[in-house]
Design an enzyme around this catalytic site. Structure first.
Site, mmCIF file in Angstrom:
data_model
loop_
_atom_site.group_PDB
_atom_site.id
_atom_site.type_symbol
_atom_site.label_atom_id
_atom_site.label_comp_id
_atom_site.label_asym_id
_atom_site.label_seq_id
_atom_site.Cartn_x
_atom_site.Cartn_y
_atom_site.Cartn_z
ATOM 1 N N LYS A 134 0.901 -1.184 0.033
ATOM 2 C CA LYS A 134 -0.115 0.114 -0.092
ATOM 3 C C LYS A 134 0.876 1.349 -0.034
ATOM 4 O O LYS A 134 1.975 1.246 0.574
ATOM 5 C CB LYS A 134 -0.797 0.021 1.181
ATOM 6 C CG LYS A 134 -1.795 1.197 1.399
ATOM 7 C CD LYS A 134 -2.411 1.135 2.576
ATOM 8 C CE LYS A 134 -3.239 2.427 2.970
ATOM 9 N NZ LYS A 134 -3.922 2.460 4.131
ATOM 10 N N GLU A 184 -9.139 10.325 13.709
ATOM 11 C CA GLU A 184 -8.122 9.249 14.088
ATOM 12 C C GLU A 184 -7.254 9.608 15.295
ATOM 13 O O GLU A 184 -6.292 10.325 15.183
ATOM 14 C CB GLU A 184 -7.281 8.874 12.815
ATOM 15 C CG GLU A 184 -6.784 7.388 12.995
ATOM 16 C CD GLU A 184 -5.981 6.818 11.831
ATOM 17 O OE1 GLU A 184 -5.446 5.840 11.905
ATOM 18 O OE2 GLU A 184 -6.454 7.468 10.737
ATOM 19 N N GLU A 228 -7.212 -2.939 2.544
ATOM 20 C CA GLU A 228 -6.487 -1.920 2.742
ATOM 21 C C GLU A 228 -6.424 -1.644 4.462
ATOM 22 O O GLU A 228 -5.581 -1.363 5.046
ATOM 23 C CB GLU A 228 -6.888 -0.535 2.358
ATOM 24 C CG GLU A 228 -6.213 0.542 2.618
ATOM 25 C CD GLU A 228 -7.168 1.867 2.009
ATOM 26 O OE1 GLU A 228 -6.753 2.861 2.488
ATOM 27 O OE2 GLU A 228 -7.698 1.426 1.161
ATOM 28 N N GLU A 364 -12.342 10.536 -3.191
ATOM 29 C CA GLU A 364 -12.282 10.244 -1.670
ATOM 30 C C GLU A 364 -11.541 11.694 -1.284
ATOM 31 O O GLU A 364 -11.821 11.986 -0.235
ATOM 32 C CB GLU A 364 -11.255 9.060 -1.647
ATOM 33 C CG GLU A 364 -11.182 8.982 -0.234
ATOM 34 C CD GLU A 364 -10.316 7.606 0.057
ATOM 35 O OE1 GLU A 364 -9.408 7.545 1.186
ATOM 36 O OE2 GLU A 364 -10.610 6.499 -0.591
#
Length: 382
Positions: A134, A184, A228, A364
Site C-alpha cells: 500500500k 483518528e 487496506e 475520496e
C-alpha cells in the site's frame, strides 16, 4: 502552571488564539499557552527520550506539539514540542456557533485532478514492482486571501462541525499554524492502558439518506477496503506488541462516520509491560502508520515523495501531548491545513492498493477536503 478549568471544551476553543496549542473533543479539551521551553529533534525516538528530563527540570506538567510526516533518517523536518507556560483543561459538551469567514481570492489544486489520477495509476503500477502492499497519495488545495487568514474562526468552526473529532491547532516552526479536525486517534496512554483507533478504508457521505446508507454498506463489504484496513491493523498490532503484555484486537473492523466520510475502524486496547514507556515513546514507534504512509514504510515513503509534487512537512504527522507521568494522547494530523499569513494549504489523501481506481481515489480526496472547506463555508471549492 496547570489548572482544571470550569469551562467547556467549546469555551477553550473560543479562547484559542493563533500561537496557542489546542486539542479538543466533545468530552474534554486542552489549551496550552506560552512557552517555557521548545524542543526540536528530527529523530522522534530521541525526542521522546529527552522530554521526561525537560519536564523534570522545568517542573512543568506536560509538553505539547507535533511530529512531521517524514521521520526517516534523512528528514530535515523536526518534531516540535513546547513546554507551555499555562495549561487549561476542561470537560463538557461544546456549544459554539459557526462564524462566517471571508472567501479566498484564489484557489489552486496541487496537483491538478488529472495529474492526481495519473499519479494513482503510477502508484498502482509501482506496488508490485517494488513489493509494496500500500502507498498513500495526497493532494493539496492552495487558498489565498486578501487579508490575514482568521485561524481562530476556522478552529472554532471545526469544533462546531466535527464534535466527535479531535480538533487541533499548533504553532509550527517558521510562524505557520497547523489546524484540523481528525477522526483518528493514533494512541492514548492512561497508566498502563494503551488505546489505538486506526482508521483505513473510506467512502464519501451523501446528503441523500438512501445513497448514504448504500455507500456505508458498500464500504463494509468492499474487499479492497477490507484489505487496506487489514494492512494498517497488522502494522499497529506488530508495532505495539513489543511494548504490551496483552493486546485486545477485534476480529474485524466497525463502520463509523464523520460528517463527510464513512470509515472502517478497529479499536485496539493493550496493557503495557513497562510502565516507564510514555505516550510519546509509543507515538514515535507507531508513526507513520500505513494509514498515512503505506507499507513497507520506507519503500512507501519513497514512492510518496516521488509522486507528490510537494513536501508534506507536518501533514499526516502526529499531534498531541505527553505529561510528566507518561500519559498522553496523540492523533493523526489529517483533515488539516497549514496556515501562513494570507494563505493556507489544505491536504487530503487516500490509500492506494492494487485494486484502487483513479477516479474513486480522486473523489475520496475531494470528500476529505470537505472537513476544512465546510468550516470555511466553501463546500464546493474542491
Amino acid at each position: 502552571m496547570s489548572s482544571p478549568d470550569p469551562a467547556t471544551p467549546a469555551d477553550l476553543a473560543a479562547r484559542y488564539q493563533r500561537g496557542d496549542f489546542l486539542f479538543t473533543t466533545a468530552e474534554r479539551a486542552l489549551l496550552a499557552q506560552g512557552a517555557i521551553r521548545t524542543v526540536t529533534e528530527t529523530d522522534p525516538r530521541r525526542l521522546a527520550s529527552v522530554i521526561p528530563g525537560v519536564l523534570a527540570e522545568t517542573g512543568a506538567p506536560l509538553a505539547v506539539g507535533v511530529l512531521p510526516f517524514d521521520t526517516g533518517p534523512d528528514t530535515k523536518v523536526p518534531g516540535h514540542l513546547v513546554v507551555p507556560r499555562t495549561v487549561h483543561r476542561s470537560s463538557g459538551v461544546p456549544s459554539l456557533s459557526r462564524e462566517v469567514l471571508p472567501a479566498p481570492v484564489r484557489v489552486r489544486a496541487v496537483p491538478s485532478p488529472e495529474q492526481h489520477m495519473a499519479a494513482v495509476r503510477s502508484a498502482v503500477s509501482f506496488l508490485a514492482a517494488r513489493d509494496l502492499r500500500k502507498a498513500v497519495l495526497a493532494r493539496a488545495l492552495d487558498l489565498e486571501f486578501a487579508a490575514p487568514v482568521p485561524a481562530e474562526s476556522i478552529v472554532r468552526n471545526l469544533a462546531v462541525g466535527n464534535p466527535r473529532h479531535f480538533t487541533y491547532a499548533a504553532e509550527l516552526p517558521g510562524g505557520r499554524s497547523l489546524v484540523g479536525a481528525t477522526p483518528e486517534l493514533l494512541l492514548r496512554r492512561t497508566g498502563r492502558t494503551v488505546f489505538s483507533s486506526p482508521h483505513a478504508g473510506s467512502m464519501p457521505r451523501s446528503a441523500d439518506p438512501v445513497t448514504d446508507r448504500a455507500n456505508g454498506e458498500a464500504l463494509r463489504t468492499s474487499r479492497k477496503d477490507q484489505l487496506e484496513h487489514a494492512v494498517v491493523i497488522d502494522y499497529v498490532v506488530e508495532a505495539l506488541r513489543p511494548f504490551c503484555r496483552s493486546l485486545d484486537v477485534p476480529a474485524g473492523p466497525e463502520l463509523v462516520t464523520t460528517p463527510a466520510i464513512w470509515h472502517l475502524r478497529t479499536p485496539i486496547t493493550g496493557e503495557l509491560a513497562d510502565p516507564d514507556v510514555t505516550a510519546l515513546d509509543l507515538a514515535a514507534a507507531l508513526h507513520p502508520t500505513p494509514a498515512v504512509c503505506g507499507t513497507p514504510t520506507e519503500g512507501a515513503r519513497e514512492l510518496v515523495q516521488e509522486l507528490e509534487p510537494f513536501d508534506r512537512d507536518y501533514y499526516a504527522g502526529a499531534i498531541g501531548w505527553v505529561d510528566a507521568a507518561g500519559d498522553g494522547e496523540w492523533a493523526v494530523a489529517i483533515r488539516c491545513a497549514e496556515i501562513a499569513s494570507t494563505s493556507m494549504r489544505l491536504y487530503a489523501g487516500g490509500g492506494i492498493v492494487p485494486a484502487s481506481e483513479p477516479r474513486a481515489e480522486l473523489d475520496e480526496t475531494t470528500a476529505k477536503f470537505r472537513t476544512l472547506l465546510t468550516a470555511m463555508g466553501l463546500e464546493d471549492v474542491a
